[in-house]
Design a protein around this motif. Structure first.
Motif, short mmCIF file in Angstrom:
data_model
loop_
_atom_site.label_atom_id
_atom_site.label_comp_id
_atom_site.label_asym_id
_atom_site.label_seq_id
_atom_site.Cartn_x
_atom_site.Cartn_y
_atom_site.Cartn_z
N ALA A 131 0.85 -1.19 0.00
CA ALA A 131 0.00 0.00 0.00
C ALA A 131 0.88 1.24 0.00
O ALA A 131 2.00 1.21 0.53
CB ALA A 131 -0.91 0.01 1.23
N SER A 132 0.38 2.31 -0.62
CA SER A 132 1.11 3.57 -0.62
C SER A 132 0.10 4.71 -0.67
O SER A 132 -0.89 4.63 -1.40
CB SER A 132 2.06 3.65 -1.82
N GLN A 133 0.38 5.74 0.12
CA GLN A 133 -0.52 6.90 0.12
C GLN A 133 0.25 8.16 0.45
O GLN A 133 1.21 8.13 1.21
CB GLN A 133 -1.66 6.70 1.11
N SER A 134 -0.19 9.27 -0.13
CA SER A 134 0.36 10.57 0.21
C SER A 134 -0.26 11.01 1.52
O SER A 134 -1.46 10.85 1.74
CB SER A 134 0.05 11.59 -0.88
N ILE A 135 0.57 11.54 2.41
CA ILE A 135 0.09 12.04 3.69
C ILE A 135 -0.17 13.54 3.58
O ILE A 135 -1.21 14.03 3.95
CB ILE A 135 1.11 11.76 4.82
N GLU A 136 0.80 14.24 3.05
CA GLU A 136 0.75 15.68 2.79
C GLU A 136 1.39 15.86 1.42
O GLU A 136 1.92 14.91 0.86
CB GLU A 136 1.52 16.45 3.86
N PRO A 137 1.39 17.06 0.88
CA PRO A 137 2.00 17.23 -0.44
C PRO A 137 3.44 16.74 -0.54
O PRO A 137 3.86 16.26 -1.57
CB PRO A 137 1.93 18.74 -0.67
N GLN A 138 4.19 16.82 0.54
CA GLN A 138 5.60 16.41 0.49
C GLN A 138 5.92 15.25 1.41
O GLN A 138 7.07 15.13 1.86
CB GLN A 138 6.50 17.62 0.80
N SER A 139 4.98 14.38 1.67
CA SER A 139 5.30 13.18 2.45
C SER A 139 4.37 12.05 2.03
O SER A 139 3.26 12.28 1.56
CB SER A 139 5.20 13.45 3.95
N PHE A 140 4.86 10.83 2.21
CA PHE A 140 4.07 9.66 1.87
C PHE A 140 4.42 8.50 2.78
O PHE A 140 5.46 8.51 3.44
CB PHE A 140 4.25 9.28 0.39
N GLU A 141 3.53 7.52 2.79
CA GLU A 141 3.71 6.32 3.59
C GLU A 141 3.52 5.11 2.67
O GLU A 141 2.53 5.04 1.94
CB GLU A 141 2.69 6.30 4.71
N THR A 142 4.46 4.19 2.72
CA THR A 142 4.38 2.99 1.89
C THR A 142 4.66 1.78 2.74
O THR A 142 5.63 1.75 3.50
CB THR A 142 5.38 3.05 0.71
N THR A 143 3.81 0.76 2.60
CA THR A 143 4.02 -0.50 3.29
C THR A 143 4.52 -1.51 2.26
O THR A 143 3.95 -1.63 1.18
CB THR A 143 2.71 -1.00 3.92
N VAL A 144 5.60 -2.20 2.62
CA VAL A 144 6.17 -3.23 1.74
C VAL A 144 6.28 -4.54 2.50
O VAL A 144 6.33 -4.56 3.73
CB VAL A 144 7.56 -2.83 1.18
N THR A 145 6.34 -5.62 1.73
CA THR A 145 6.61 -6.93 2.29
C THR A 145 7.92 -7.43 1.71
O THR A 145 8.08 -7.47 0.48
CB THR A 145 5.48 -7.94 1.96
#
Length: 123
Positions: free
Chosen positions: A11-25
């Protein structure tokens, strides 16, 4: 991708315009674990930094070159047989040709794994 089939983005999503969170396996069957270390697999730190680079490139749609890393703190051993899921929180600051990121990586339960600041150069 430098290490083919080393990880999968869940999964990957933008948190704010200049940050994001990505989950990897992490793929525990990957050949890197045969030598690092037999019968006690540990995800190499350089592989963790490579994941950060690739996730940032993917987010920015820009090819990058690692210029420097500072305040690199490996806080937990990543054994893919125990904790194969990692969450990368990346904040980006662009400064001309440089991309400066602040990374916080954790396990699913929130346990900190890696904290670092990295500077990339746009290619």
């Amino acid at each position: 991708m430098l290490l083919q089939h080393f990880y999968t983005i869940v999964a990957s999503q933008s948190i704010e315009p200049q940050s994001f969170e990505t989950t990897v396996t992490i793929q525990k069957e990957h050949p890197v674990f045969e030598g690092h270390f037999p019968n006690f697999p540990v995800t190499p730190g350089v592989a963790m930094l490579q994941i950060i680079k690739e996730l940032t490139e993917n987010h920015l749609q820009q090819s990058l070159f690692l210029k420097s890393a500072s305040n690199v703190k490996f806080l937990a051993v990543v054994d893919p047989n125990v904790n194969a899921s990692l969450k990368f929180n990346i904040a980006i600051q662009e400064d001309g040709q440089h991309i400066k990121i602040k990374n916080n990586t954790s396990f699913k339960d929130g346990t900190p794994v890696l904290k670092c600041n990295v500077t990339f150069v746009k290619r």
